[in-house]
Design a protein around this motif. Structure first.
Motif, mmCIF file in Angstrom:
data_model
loop_
_atom_site.group_PDB
_atom_site.id
_atom_site.type_symbol
_atom_site.label_atom_id
_atom_site.label_comp_id
_atom_site.label_asym_id
_atom_site.label_seq_id
_atom_site.Cartn_x
_atom_site.Cartn_y
_atom_site.Cartn_z
ATOM 1 N N TYR A 70 10.408 25.347 70.578
ATOM 2 C CA TYR A 70 9.220 25.063 69.863
ATOM 3 C C TYR A 70 8.868 23.530 70.051
ATOM 4 N N ILE A 71 8.484 23.779 71.489
ATOM 5 C CA ILE A 71 8.094 22.295 72.567
ATOM 6 C C ILE A 71 6.450 22.716 73.177
ATOM 7 N N GLU A 72 5.224 21.812 72.835
ATOM 8 C CA GLU A 72 4.510 22.444 73.391
ATOM 9 C C GLU A 72 3.491 21.585 74.736
ATOM 10 N N SER A 73 3.787 22.142 75.906
ATOM 11 C CA SER A 73 3.345 22.156 77.194
ATOM 12 C C SER A 73 2.142 22.968 77.371
ATOM 13 N N PRO A 74 1.354 21.887 77.578
ATOM 14 C CA PRO A 74 -0.323 22.708 77.902
ATOM 15 C C PRO A 74 0.078 23.204 79.657
ATOM 16 N N GLU A 75 0.707 23.037 80.383
ATOM 17 C CA GLU A 75 0.501 23.058 81.870
ATOM 18 C C GLU A 75 1.600 24.239 81.770
ATOM 19 N N ARG A 116 -5.818 27.460 53.044
ATOM 20 C CA ARG A 116 -5.423 28.223 52.254
ATOM 21 C C ARG A 116 -5.307 29.552 53.028
ATOM 22 N N GLU A 117 -6.269 29.861 54.150
ATOM 23 C CA GLU A 117 -7.069 30.981 55.016
ATOM 24 C C GLU A 117 -5.271 31.036 56.057
ATOM 25 N N PHE A 118 -5.398 29.922 56.341
ATOM 26 C CA PHE A 118 -4.233 30.246 57.358
ATOM 27 C C PHE A 118 -2.761 30.385 56.355
ATOM 28 N N PHE A 119 -2.865 30.027 55.360
ATOM 29 C CA PHE A 119 -1.371 29.904 54.426
ATOM 30 C C PHE A 119 -1.383 30.829 54.406
ATOM 31 N N ASP A 120 -2.355 32.068 54.067
ATOM 32 C CA ASP A 120 -2.052 33.394 53.564
ATOM 33 C C ASP A 120 -2.022 34.268 55.184
ATOM 34 N N TYR A 121 -2.438 33.543 55.937
ATOM 35 C CA TYR A 121 -2.059 34.738 57.006
ATOM 36 C C TYR A 121 -0.855 34.690 58.118
ATOM 37 N N TYR A 122 -0.419 33.013 57.899
ATOM 38 C CA TYR A 122 1.041 32.942 58.167
ATOM 39 C C TYR A 122 2.433 32.834 57.806
ATOM 40 N N ARG A 123 2.371 32.598 55.697
ATOM 41 C CA ARG A 123 3.357 32.827 55.269
ATOM 42 C C ARG A 123 3.081 33.445 53.913
ATOM 43 N N THR A 124 2.608 34.988 55.045
ATOM 44 C CA THR A 124 2.648 35.721 53.772
ATOM 45 C C THR A 124 3.210 37.278 53.909
ATOM 46 N N PRO A 125 3.148 38.247 53.859
ATOM 47 C CA PRO A 125 3.500 39.604 54.768
ATOM 48 C C PRO A 125 2.416 39.354 55.952
ATOM 49 N N ARG A 126 1.352 39.220 55.124
ATOM 50 C CA ARG A 126 -0.067 39.793 55.669
ATOM 51 C C ARG A 126 -0.281 39.734 57.872
ATOM 52 N N GLY A 127 0.548 37.971 58.086
ATOM 53 C CA GLY A 127 0.987 38.345 59.667
ATOM 54 C C GLY A 127 1.907 37.104 59.463
ATOM 55 N N GLY A 128 2.994 37.058 58.526
ATOM 56 C CA GLY A 128 3.958 36.687 58.827
ATOM 57 C C GLY A 128 5.082 36.716 59.545
ATOM 58 N N HIS A 129 5.924 35.980 60.335
ATOM 59 C CA HIS A 129 6.750 36.932 61.590
ATOM 60 C C HIS A 129 8.224 35.580 61.428
ATOM 61 N N PRO A 130 9.321 35.899 61.179
ATOM 62 C CA PRO A 130 10.477 35.170 61.741
ATOM 63 C C PRO A 130 10.139 34.335 62.618
ATOM 64 N N ASN A 131 10.232 34.899 64.076
ATOM 65 C CA ASN A 131 9.500 33.845 65.231
ATOM 66 C C ASN A 131 8.396 33.055 65.394
ATOM 67 N N SER A 132 7.605 33.539 64.048
ATOM 68 C CA SER A 132 6.904 32.185 64.515
ATOM 69 C C SER A 132 6.894 31.050 63.176
ATOM 70 N N THR A 133 7.190 30.284 63.653
ATOM 71 C CA THR A 133 7.372 29.223 62.773
ATOM 72 C C THR A 133 7.036 27.955 62.434
ATOM 73 N N THR A 134 5.524 27.932 63.769
ATOM 74 C CA THR A 134 4.571 27.145 63.465
ATOM 75 C C THR A 134 4.651 25.715 63.719
ATOM 76 N N SER A 135 6.094 26.013 64.090
ATOM 77 C CA SER A 135 6.823 23.842 64.307
ATOM 78 C C SER A 135 6.763 23.879 65.745
#
Length: 558
Positions: free
Chosen positions: A334-339, A452-471
């Motif tokens: 979970y580190i963000e490296s643009p390169e 709320r849109e981002f929450f509805d996608y990433y934090r609900t069964p609609r689009g949430g996934h265990p590997n997608s922590t957004t951290s």
């Protein structure tokens, strides 16, 4: 229109929210995740990586005595040398943190054992509890127990009495340790299968075990991760438990999905799902499309959906996890490296260029949200990318420098960079890593429609996934601020650019800016009524965007 005050709320959401991301149901808690990584790295003797995970374990809420017990427990499955080196490493971590003025929570020690019954019988009883069966009468003599009565005695008296009987860890915690060690060692399927079954018996869910396999995949290796996932599938099938665990090859709407992996230039293993058309012909060459996921996302979300939809239209497609995220390698996590994010696109081109059924002169890219900015940057330096389309593109550099809506002042930016520098100094001296989250775990009444849109996608069964922590790590903000994806955008010409945006998207100005700077051929395509997140998966709007993507790539990937 979104007002400036709303932008500020969004900025806070994107840049400043911290805390646990693992409170969702059926996911490992942060403490449980650290039990997995500490156990696995101890078993493999990867002590430098272990140091960071030990510090992270303390910060996640594990006490000193709990971690000591985890390290002691590992010896039963990986031997005294690994366990002792783990304990020695932990001692050095504690010394470094003490020197930095960090006070630890030692927690309680294991209670004295007061049961005076025969130790063999006690161990047999504990194992039976884990198995969910009634203890058999007398000594066990079948199988290995009959061949080697000595090992049977050691297992019952020492492993299940001396170790499992200690209440410094719960049964479910001990099974997490056990499964993690066995999975990390690899090629021990019978034991792995057995202990995954015991884990289910003590309350660990299939989803949590799948997440454990994913952690093994990224922390230890893809071979070990695949073995763990395969063992879990077998356990669930034998128990008649329905599961959605992703196999190596599967079919979706007639499209064949294959799990693949390939190295990037930094020798990080990138994990992907390759989608083959329903009428796939092994004697034919196909145009291919690489799909990059949003910032904080993974390949199983909108990237995988678009990859499948485009495969249904006749392309070979590849959705991949960015380095340091999802099932891809890259440490620390979970580190963000643009390169590196840009390099991942070129690594995907490497892979597809060498695929026997891909026309190397017909490889295009779709970048979604943050993946859009990274894909545009990749196309500037990789001429093998013949056409680029973005969906709801985010310029992550500008967003981190100036905030969404350009509301962050120069002075605020300089202050943030000062704080990042101070945090790096602290972390080098042994302080725990500071993480931030892009999406909150809970909504408040003051949250904007965009939040709320981002929450509805990433934090609900609609689009949430265990590997997608957004951290991601706080110190990642600095290299992100230094990312300017449109500096040479005109050099992509004469290769074409297509920017797809929603009419109501607050991020639309990123695509408008890129479009204004790009050279022909280029197109800005607006989907009426759509927001930023609508274009991720809403059928009403995808029915407009997908035909546009198809016509674009059919024109330019000949």
């Amino acid at each position: 229109m979104i007002k400036t005050g709303s932008y500020i709320v969004i900025i806070i959401m994107l840049l400043g929210i911290s805390g646990s991301l693992y409170a969702q149901e059926n996911m490992l808690s942060k403490k449980q995740e650290k039990i997995v990584t500490i156990s696995a790295l101890t078993a493999r003797g990867e002590l430098e990586k272990l140091k960071g995970e030990l510090a992270g374990g303390l910060e996640s809420g594990l006490t000193v005595n709990e971690i000591k017990e985890i390290l002691v427990h590992t010896y039963a499955y990986s031997g005294f040398p690994r366990s002792l080196r783990g304990l020695q490493t932990f001692m050095s971590v504690l010394d470094e943190r003490k020197a930095a003025g960090i006070n630890e929570q030692y927690g309680r020690e294991a209670s004295p054992i007061t049961d005076t019954r025969d130790k063999y019988e006690r161990g047999k009883e504990i194992l039976s509890k884990l198995q969910g069966v009634t203890p058999p009468e007398g000594r066990i003599t079948a199988g290995y127990a009959g061949f080697s009565p000595e090992i049977e005695t050691f297992l019952k008296e020492h492993l299940f009495a001396d170790i499992f009987e200690r209440d410094a860890l719960t049964y479910d915690q001990r099974e997490l340790v056990t499964v993690s060690v066995i999975a990390a060692l690899g090629d021990l399927q019978p034991m792995l299968t057995s202990h995954m079954g015991l884990s289910l018996n003590v309350g660990i869910t299939p989803s949590q075990l799948e997440q454990l396999a994913g952690i093994i995949n990224t922390t230890i290796g893809q071979n070990e991760g695949s073995q763990a996932k395969s063992a879990l599938v077998n356990v669930l099938q034998n128990r008649g438990i329905e599961n959605n665990i992703d196999p190596a090859t599967r079919s979706e709407n007639g499209v064949t999905v294959q799990k693949v992996s390939f190295p990037n230039r930094f020798l990080i293993t990138v994990a992907g799902n390759m989608y083959l058309p329903a009428d796939y012909d092994q004697d034919k060459k196909y145009a291919a499309i690489i799909v990059g996921h949003p910032f904080g996302g993974v390949k199983e979300q909108t990237a995988g959906l678009h990859a499948r939809k485009m495969a249904e239209l006749g392309y070979i497609t590849l959705a991949f996890d960015a380095s340091h995220y999802g099932e891809s390698g890259g440490y620390p996590r979970y580190i963000e490296s643009p390169e590196t994010r840009v390099e991942d696109f070129s690594a995907a081109v490497d892979f597809l260029s060498n695929h026997e059924n891909v026309n190397p002169q017909a490889i295009g890219v779709i970048g979604i949200c943050g993946g859009g900015g990274y894909s545009v940057s990749a196309a500037q330096i990789d001429h093998r990318i013949k056409a680029v389309a973005t969906i709801s593109m985010y310029d992550m550099g500008r967003a981190r420098r100036q905030g969404l809506g350009d509301v962050i002042s120069y002075e605020q930016r300089m202050k943030t960079l000062d704080e990042i520098g101070e945090q790096r100094t602290k972390e080098f001296a042994g302080a725990v890593r500071k993480d931030i989250a892009a999406i909150p775990n809970q909504l408040s009444p003051d949250d904007t429609e965009n939040t709320r849109e981002f929450f509805d996608y990433y934090r609900t069964p609609r689009g949430g996934h265990p590997n997608s922590t957004t951290s991601y790590s706080y110190t990642s903000l600095a290299p992100m601020m230094n990312f300017f994806p449109f500096v040479q955008i005109e050099t992509i010409s004469p290769r074409p650019l297509l920017f797809i945006v929603g009419e109501r998207a607050v991020s639309a100005y990123f695509s408008e800016d890129a479009y204004s700077k790009a050279a022909e051929p280029k197109e800005l395509f607006v989907v009426p009524g759509a927001s930023h997140v609508d274009l991720y998966d809403v059928p009403e709007y995808m029915s407009i965007s997908l035909p546009k993507l198809d016509s674009f790539f059919k024109q330019y990937l000949k």
